[in-house]
Design a protein around this motif. Sequence first.
Motif, PDB file in Angstrom:
ATOM      1  N   GLY A 135     -41.541  83.677  15.610  1.00 30.13           N
ATOM      2  CA  GLY A 135     -40.674  83.388  16.447  1.00 30.13           C
ATOM      3  C   GLY A 135     -40.010  84.597  17.416  1.00 30.13           C
ATOM      4  O   GLY A 135     -39.873  84.319  18.598  1.00 30.13           O
ATOM      5  N   VAL A 136     -40.482  85.727  16.964  1.00 31.44           N
ATOM      6  CA  VAL A 136     -40.302  87.228  17.740  1.00 31.44           C
ATOM      7  C   VAL A 136     -41.056  87.105  19.151  1.00 31.44           C
ATOM      8  O   VAL A 136     -40.741  87.606  19.895  1.00 31.44           O
ATOM      9  N   TYR A 190     -39.673  79.823   0.460  1.00 32.69           N
ATOM     10  CA  TYR A 190     -38.527  80.545   0.931  1.00 32.69           C
ATOM     11  C   TYR A 190     -39.116  81.697   1.961  1.00 32.69           C
ATOM     12  O   TYR A 190     -38.550  81.720   3.225  1.00 32.69           O
ATOM     13  N   TYR A 191     -39.763  82.639   1.486  1.00 30.81           N
ATOM     14  CA  TYR A 191     -40.403  83.748   2.347  1.00 30.81           C
ATOM     15  C   TYR A 191     -41.022  83.204   3.594  1.00 30.81           C
ATOM     16  O   TYR A 191     -40.715  83.816   4.701  1.00 30.81           O
ATOM     17  N   ILE A 217     -40.463  80.299   5.366  1.00 30.42           N
ATOM     18  CA  ILE A 217     -39.668  79.689   6.126  1.00 30.42           C
ATOM     19  C   ILE A 217     -38.544  80.556   6.622  1.00 30.42           C
ATOM     20  O   ILE A 217     -38.269  80.600   7.987  1.00 30.42           O
ATOM     21  N   PHE A 218     -37.937  81.341   5.819  1.00 31.53           N
ATOM     22  CA  PHE A 218     -36.962  82.130   6.307  1.00 31.53           C
ATOM     23  C   PHE A 218     -37.125  83.657   6.559  1.00 31.53           C
ATOM     24  O   PHE A 218     -36.099  84.181   7.150  1.00 31.53           O
ATOM     25  N   LYS A 219     -38.222  84.028   6.362  1.00 35.83           N
ATOM     26  CA  LYS A 219     -38.538  85.274   6.588  1.00 35.83           C
ATOM     27  C   LYS A 219     -39.700  85.621   7.625  1.00 35.83           C
ATOM     28  O   LYS A 219     -39.800  86.264   8.589  1.00 35.83           O
ATOM     29  N   TYR A 220     -40.823  84.768   7.208  1.00 36.06           N
ATOM     30  CA  TYR A 220     -41.984  85.167   8.271  1.00 36.06           C
ATOM     31  C   TYR A 220     -42.005  84.083   9.229  1.00 36.06           C
ATOM     32  O   TYR A 220     -42.396  84.338  10.506  1.00 36.06           O
ATOM     33  N   TRP A 221     -41.427  82.909   9.229  1.00 37.94           N
ATOM     34  CA  TRP A 221     -41.233  81.871  10.489  1.00 37.94           C
ATOM     35  C   TRP A 221     -40.517  82.714  11.692  1.00 37.94           C
ATOM     36  O   TRP A 221     -40.619  82.557  12.710  1.00 37.94           O
ATOM     37  N   PRO A 222     -39.268  83.333  11.101  1.00 40.80           N
ATOM     38  CA  PRO A 222     -38.616  83.970  12.118  1.00 40.80           C
ATOM     39  C   PRO A 222     -39.345  85.135  12.722  1.00 40.80           C
ATOM     40  O   PRO A 222     -39.075  85.296  14.192  1.00 40.80           O
ATOM     41  N   MET A 223     -40.160  85.824  11.935  1.00 38.09           N
ATOM     42  CA  MET A 223     -41.005  86.728  12.695  1.00 38.09           C
ATOM     43  C   MET A 223     -42.083  86.123  13.754  1.00 38.09           C
ATOM     44  O   MET A 223     -42.367  86.841  14.698  1.00 38.09           O
ATOM     45  N   LEU A 262     -42.419  81.586  -2.452  1.00 35.44           N
ATOM     46  CA  LEU A 262     -43.019  81.964  -1.247  1.00 35.44           C
ATOM     47  C   LEU A 262     -42.713  80.988  -0.194  1.00 35.44           C
ATOM     48  O   LEU A 262     -42.695  81.317   1.043  1.00 35.44           O
TER      49      LEU A 262
END
Lengths: 297, 299
Positions: free
Chosen positions: B33-34, B22-23, B25-31, B20
Motif C-alpha cells: 500500500g506504500v 498474518y505477515y 495481511i498485516f505486514k506485507y499488504w501495508p508495504m 505467514l
Amino acid sequence: MHSPVYRGKGDRLFSILVVLILFAIFIIVLYPLLYTLSASFSDPLAVLNGRLWLLPVGWTLKAYGNVLDHPEIWVGYRNTLLYTSVALVFNIVLTILAAFPLSRRDFKGRGLLTGILVFTMFFDGGMITTYLVVHKLHLINTMWALVLPKAINTFNVIVTITFLRHTIPEEVYEAARVDGCSNTRMLLSIAIPLSKPILAVMVLFYAVEQWNSYFDALIYISKQQLFPLQLILRNILIAASASDMTTAADAGATQRMLDSEGIKYAVIILASLPMLILYPFVQRFFVNGVMIGSVKG
Amino acid sequence: MKWREYTKNYELYLMMALPLAYYAIFKYWPMYGVQIAFKNFNMAQGIWGSPWAGLKYFDKFFSYYNFGAILGNTIWISLYAIAVGFFFPIVLALLLDEIRNLHFKKLIQNVTYVPHFLSGVVVVGMLINFTSIRGGLFNKIIELFGGHPVNFMIESQYFKTMYVFSDLWQNMGWSAIIYLAALTGISPELNEAAVVDGASRFKRILHVKIPGLLPTIMILLILRVGHLFNIGFERILLMQNDANLSASDVIQTYIYRTGILQGDFSYSTAVSVFNSLANFIILIAANYLARKTSDSSLW
C-alpha cells in the motif's frame, strides 16, 4: 571465588559509593509509586494543598467509592479483560506455530522464512497503510482491530526460536522420528511441554502490551462502549487535565472538582494492579526463559 | 532425492501457514500500500486504481514550512533519549553486579522493574499530576527550595527533558536485565586474573566488565539507532498539547495528525516513506560503522 577481598581503602570507598547510588535510584523509582498509592487513599483537598508527602493524609476510601459511580470505567475494564484474553490465545498459538518450525534445523527454507519475518522489524508499511488494510477488512469498531494487527510480535518469535534451539537438541527430534513420531506430535508432546518457561514469559509480554496499549484503540475504535480501559483512562487523566483549571463557581462544582482529582490516583492503581500481580507469577520463569532467549539471540 | 527434503516435513509448512498469512495481511499488504505515497489515493479507486501523482507529496512535505522543526524535534528527542536512556541502564547493571548482598540486589531490581508494567497513559497521567501547579509534587519541591512554581506541561522548553527522563524512570530497570545477563556470561577467570594483578574494583569494571559487555552494547546500540526516527511517539502524543507543540511535534505525530485526523492518506504515507527510508539508511550506516570499528555488527 567471589569472596569480598577488600584490597584497601579505594575498594571500600567504591563499595560505599555503589550502595549510595543504588539507594538513590531506589528512592527515585519508588517514591512516585508510593506517593500515588498514598494519594489514592488521601483527602483530595490535602493532596491539592500539598500536604501529602509520604503517608496518606485524611485516610479515606472515597476515591475508590467514586470510581463505582463511573460505569464507563467498568465497561473499559471489562473490554480490556476480554481483548487481552482473546488476543493472548492468538498471540501464543501463532507465536509457537511460527517459532517451532523455524527452530528446526532440518526445516528446508528456514532461512528465507526467517528473513521474511525479520525484515518486518526494520521496514514496515507504517501507520496509515496499516489503517487502510484494517479499514478494508471491515475491522474498524470491532475487537478484531485491536487483536489481529498485533497478533504476532516478531521479537517474541525470535526469542522463542532461540529458546527452543537451546533447550531441545536436534537428536531428540531425530530419535522421535525413528520412533515414528510425526512433526505435530513433536510439537504437542515435546516442544510445548519443554517450553513452558518461555510460554509463561510470552504470556506476560503479550498481556502487558495489550493491557497497556491505547493507540490502536484511538485510531480504530470510535464507539465509546468498545473503548478499552487505557482510552477511558486517557480521557480521565490527560484530556480532562486541560479543562479542570476552570475556577469553581459554586460549592457543588468545588466538590465535583475535588472528586475528579481524587479519582485520578485511584484509577491509576486499579488499572495497573492486574499486570503488577501477574509479574511475580511469571518471574520465576524469567531467569531461565528470557535470559537464554535474549542473550544468545 | 531433493524433493524428499521438503515433503518429509510437510507438517512444518502447514504450521507456518497461519503465521505467514498474518505477515502477508498485516505486514506485507501495508508495504504494498506504500505506493499510494506516489498516487492520488482515493478509497473508491483503491490502492492499485488510483492515478499516479509522481513525487508531488514528497515535494509538499519538503517545502512544508514546519518541515525543519519537525525533523529537528524528531532527531533531537531521539538522540537525547539514546544518550540518557541507553547509558543509564548499563551503569545500573554494572552497579548491581558489584552488589554481593543478594537480598539488596533483588530488592533494587524488583522495584526498578515495577514502572515497566505501567502503561504510557498511567505514566503520563502521573507526570501531569506531579507537574501540576496546584499541589503537584515537583512544584512542592521547587517551592520548598524557595523557587516559583512552573507549569512544566505547558512550557515547551521542558518537553524534551520530561519525555526523556520519564522514559528513563519507566524503563531503566527493565533495560538493565540484558546487561546483567551478559555480565554473568563473562568468564570468572578474567576477573580473577585481574584480582591477582592487583586491579581495584573500579579498574576491573573498566578493563574486564565493560569490554565484556561491548558486543551486547554495540548490537543494542545499532538496533536503537536504526529506529532513530521511530521514537516512542505514542507517549509523545499523550504529552502533546497546543502549548508545547513547537517542541513536541515529531514525524510520527505529524503522520497521525495529517493521515488519521485529516484523512490525507497519500500525503501522510509519503511522510511515512521518508521516515522509513531515513531509518533504513541510518541502520545500514550504523552497522557499517560498527563493522569497521569493532567486531560486532548485525550482519
